[in-house]
Design an enzyme around this catalytic site. Structure first.
Site, PDB file in Angstrom:
ATOM      1  N   ASP A 263       0.822  -1.210   0.000  1.00  0.00           N
ATOM      2  CA  ASP A 263       0.000   0.000   0.000  1.00  0.00           C
ATOM      3  C   ASP A 263       0.861   1.268   0.000  1.00  0.00           C
ATOM      4  OD1 ASP A 263      -2.320   1.429  -0.040  1.00  0.00           O
ATOM      5  OD2 ASP A 263      -2.690   1.293   2.118  1.00  0.00           O
TER       6      ASP A 263
ATOM      7  N   HIS B  87       2.325   3.430  -9.166  1.00  0.00           N
ATOM      8  CA  HIS B  87       2.100   2.005  -9.458  1.00  0.00           C
ATOM      9  C   HIS B  87       3.290   1.405 -10.216  1.00  0.00           C
ATOM     10  CE1 HIS B  87      -1.785   2.345  -7.723  1.00  0.00           C
ATOM     11  NE2 HIS B  87      -2.259   3.165  -8.652  1.00  0.00           N
TER      12      HIS B  87
ATOM     13  N   LEU C  24      10.507 -20.268  -5.157  1.00  0.00           N
ATOM     14  CA  LEU C  24       9.572 -19.436  -4.398  1.00  0.00           C
ATOM     15  C   LEU C  24       8.195 -19.578  -5.035  1.00  0.00           C
ATOM     16  CD1 LEU C  24       8.932 -17.020  -2.384  1.00  0.00           C
ATOM     17  CD2 LEU C  24       9.288 -15.521  -4.355  1.00  0.00           C
TER      18      LEU C  24
HETATM   19  C1  IPE Z   1      -5.532  -2.586  -0.289  1.00  0.00           C
HETATM   20  O1  IPE Z   1      -5.172  -1.259  -0.349  1.00  0.00           O
HETATM   21  C2  IPE Z   1      -5.477  -3.223  -1.650  1.00  0.00           C
HETATM   22  C3  IPE Z   1      -4.165  -3.359  -2.234  1.00  0.00           C
HETATM   23  C4  IPE Z   1      -3.036  -2.984  -1.680  1.00  0.00           C
HETATM   24  C5  IPE Z   1      -4.124  -3.987  -3.507  1.00  0.00           C
HETATM   25  P1  IPE Z   1      -6.235  -0.094  -0.498  1.00  0.00           P
HETATM   26  O2  IPE Z   1      -5.467   1.159  -0.595  1.00  0.00           O
HETATM   27  O3  IPE Z   1      -7.175  -0.399  -1.594  1.00  0.00           O
HETATM   28  O4  IPE Z   1      -7.032  -0.200   0.864  1.00  0.00           O
HETATM   29  P2  IPE Z   1      -7.858   0.906   1.639  1.00  0.00           P
HETATM   30  O5  IPE Z   1      -8.869   1.444   0.673  1.00  0.00           O
HETATM   31  O6  IPE Z   1      -6.911   1.953   2.089  1.00  0.00           O
HETATM   32  O7  IPE Z   1      -8.485   0.168   2.792  1.00  0.00           O
HETATM   33  C1  IPE Z   2      -1.688   0.303  -3.408  1.00  0.00           C
HETATM   34  O1  IPE Z   2      -1.418   1.653  -3.396  1.00  0.00           O
HETATM   35  C2  IPE Z   2      -1.913  -0.223  -4.797  1.00  0.00           C
HETATM   36  C3  IPE Z   2      -3.309  -0.575  -5.069  1.00  0.00           C
HETATM   37  C4  IPE Z   2      -4.265  -0.493  -4.206  1.00  0.00           C
HETATM   38  C5  IPE Z   2      -3.618  -1.026  -6.401  1.00  0.00           C
HETATM   39  P1  IPE Z   2      -2.586   2.721  -3.401  1.00  0.00           P
HETATM   40  O2  IPE Z   2      -2.964   3.018  -4.816  1.00  0.00           O
HETATM   41  O3  IPE Z   2      -3.703   2.282  -2.536  1.00  0.00           O
HETATM   42  O4  IPE Z   2      -1.865   3.976  -2.770  1.00  0.00           O
HETATM   43  P2  IPE Z   2      -2.441   4.955  -1.690  1.00  0.00           P
HETATM   44  O5  IPE Z   2      -2.904   4.149  -0.528  1.00  0.00           O
HETATM   45  O6  IPE Z   2      -3.574   5.696  -2.334  1.00  0.00           O
HETATM   46  O7  IPE Z   2      -1.303   5.853  -1.338  1.00  0.00           O
HETATM   47 MG    MG Z   3      -4.040   2.473  -0.545  1.00  0.00          MG
END
Ligand code: IPE
Ligand code: IPE
Ligand code: MG
Length: 361
Positions: free
Chosen positions: A138, A155, A251
């Protein structure tokens, strides 16, 4: 017969056969394979029940059932490699921590690329190592925003972080890594961002350009495959990558894509309900083991260590069943700032945790 279970599986097969009605709750390919054998058992023991009492059992019918069963068994065991049962899954013993993986890499595959800064993993004993680490990757969006860039840049940067972590996993001796790449809830993000995330994943699966595929990594996929929310070519690409790498042992990389814990449990509940409706499973005899066999990738062990980056302290619908007794670790850095040294530090912290599983010492 070619394709029949190898000797270690035969004892298990006999045990399943002895379980009669609950066979339908076994791992799906195994259930498909053994159901005709149960039919034969019934034919021998109680032909009237199977034939509704209308037709007497005869050798032709018996031979037909036998032949059909043999074909089904052969097909099922060819398509699906035998796996351990969902609740007793034990992966091969991890390689010694800090080992030089050069000589261990199977022919034609490269060892993990070394850490750019020359970092080496700590030496932990096999007992201190988790079998399965799951990561909620995240913070990509916040990382990009902090750099004054578009979220898509986050990303892309996240993909580099993932590659480094993947290299670090076998280096420390971790046999299985699950990563949360895209959740069922992420589908509600703006279409352009969804497209970017899926594009990044797709690139990562490109066996012609992605150097990861030259390493000893076996790809798995956990997520909804039949809800029409992923582009067909991406589904195809994941399946081809999984097939191409299925013999690799360095892995297991379980990519959780279009994944939602509630969807996974609902999917398993549906499968059990279907079996109960067809009379193959007594609802009163359903146990957690039955349900676990219908989760995605049921042969993988439970999650030992669950890591989330970016300072958030929630699980966001990730692996609820498999993480019931996981140790949790919440790290502050945003995902693109992570590398394998964070994984190693997390595993070292895990090694100090006292896991009791509800019991006393
Ligand atoms: C969880 O992160 C999903 C992934 C890392 C793929 P999110 O950014 O979507 O989760 P919330 O919305 O903060 O709970
Ligand atoms: C995690 O990073 C990747 C996905 C959920 C696909 P985020 O896109 O949720 O990044 P933040 O949490 O908004 O910083
Ligand atoms: Mg996120």
């Amino acid at each position: 017969m070619r394709g029949l279970p190898r000797p270690p599986q035969r004892g298990q097969a006999r045990e399943w056969l002895g379980q009669g009605a609950s066979i339908g709750a076994q791992h799906p390919p195994a259930a498909a394979a053994f159901r005709p054998l149960i039919e034969l058992q019934h034919l021998e023991r109680n032909p009237q029940a199977l034939l509704d009492g209308r037709r007497p059992p005869n050798p032709v019918r018996f031979q037909y059932t036998l032949l059909r069963g043999r074909l089904r068994v052969a097909r099922a065991w060819q398509r699906h490699r035998p796996t351990a049962s969902a609740t007793t899954a034990v992966l091969p013993a991890p390689r010694p921590a800090g080992a030089d993986h050069g000589p261990h890499a199977p022919q034609g595959l490269l060892p993990p690329a070394p850490h750019p800064g020359g970092a080496v993993p700590p030496t932990l004993s096999g007992r201190q190592l988790p079998q399965h680490v799951a990561i909620i990757m995240d913070g990509n969006g916040r990382w990009a925003e902090a750099q004054g860039q578009l979220r898509s840049a986050g990303h892309h940067a996240g993909q580099h972080a993932l590659r480094d972590v993947i290299y670090g996993a076998p280096e420390i001796g971790l046999p299985c890594l699950s990563v949360y790449a895209f959740s069922t809830e992420n589908r509600a993000r703006p279409a352009a961002e969804v497209e970017t995330v899926l594009h990044v994943v797709s690139n990562g699966l490109d066996m012609n350009t992605e150097e990861l595929w030259q390493r000893d990594v076996q790809l798995r996929w956990s997520g909804s495959s039949n809800d029409g929310r992923l582009p067909a070519d991406l589904v195809d690409r994941i399946r081809r990558a999984a097939r191409a790498t299925r013999e690799r042992t360095g892995l297991i990389l379980n990519v959780c894509l279009n994944y939602g814990g509630r969807h996974e449990l609902t999917h398993a509940a549906r499968a059990l309900a279907r079996q109960a409706a067809h009379g193959g499973l007594d609802p009163d005899r359903i146990t957690p083991r039955h349900l676990a066999r219908h989760l995605y990738q049921p042969d993988l062990p439970d999650v030992d260590l669950l890591i989330r980056t970016s300072g958030e302290q929630r699980t966001s619908n990730f692996r609820p069943w498999q993480s019931t007794y996981a140790e949790y670790l919440f790290l502050d850095p945003l995902w693109p700032d992570i590398d394998r040294t964070h994984l190693w530090a997390a595993i070292s912290t895990y090694a100090t945790r006292d896991r009791r599983f509800g019991t006393t010492k």
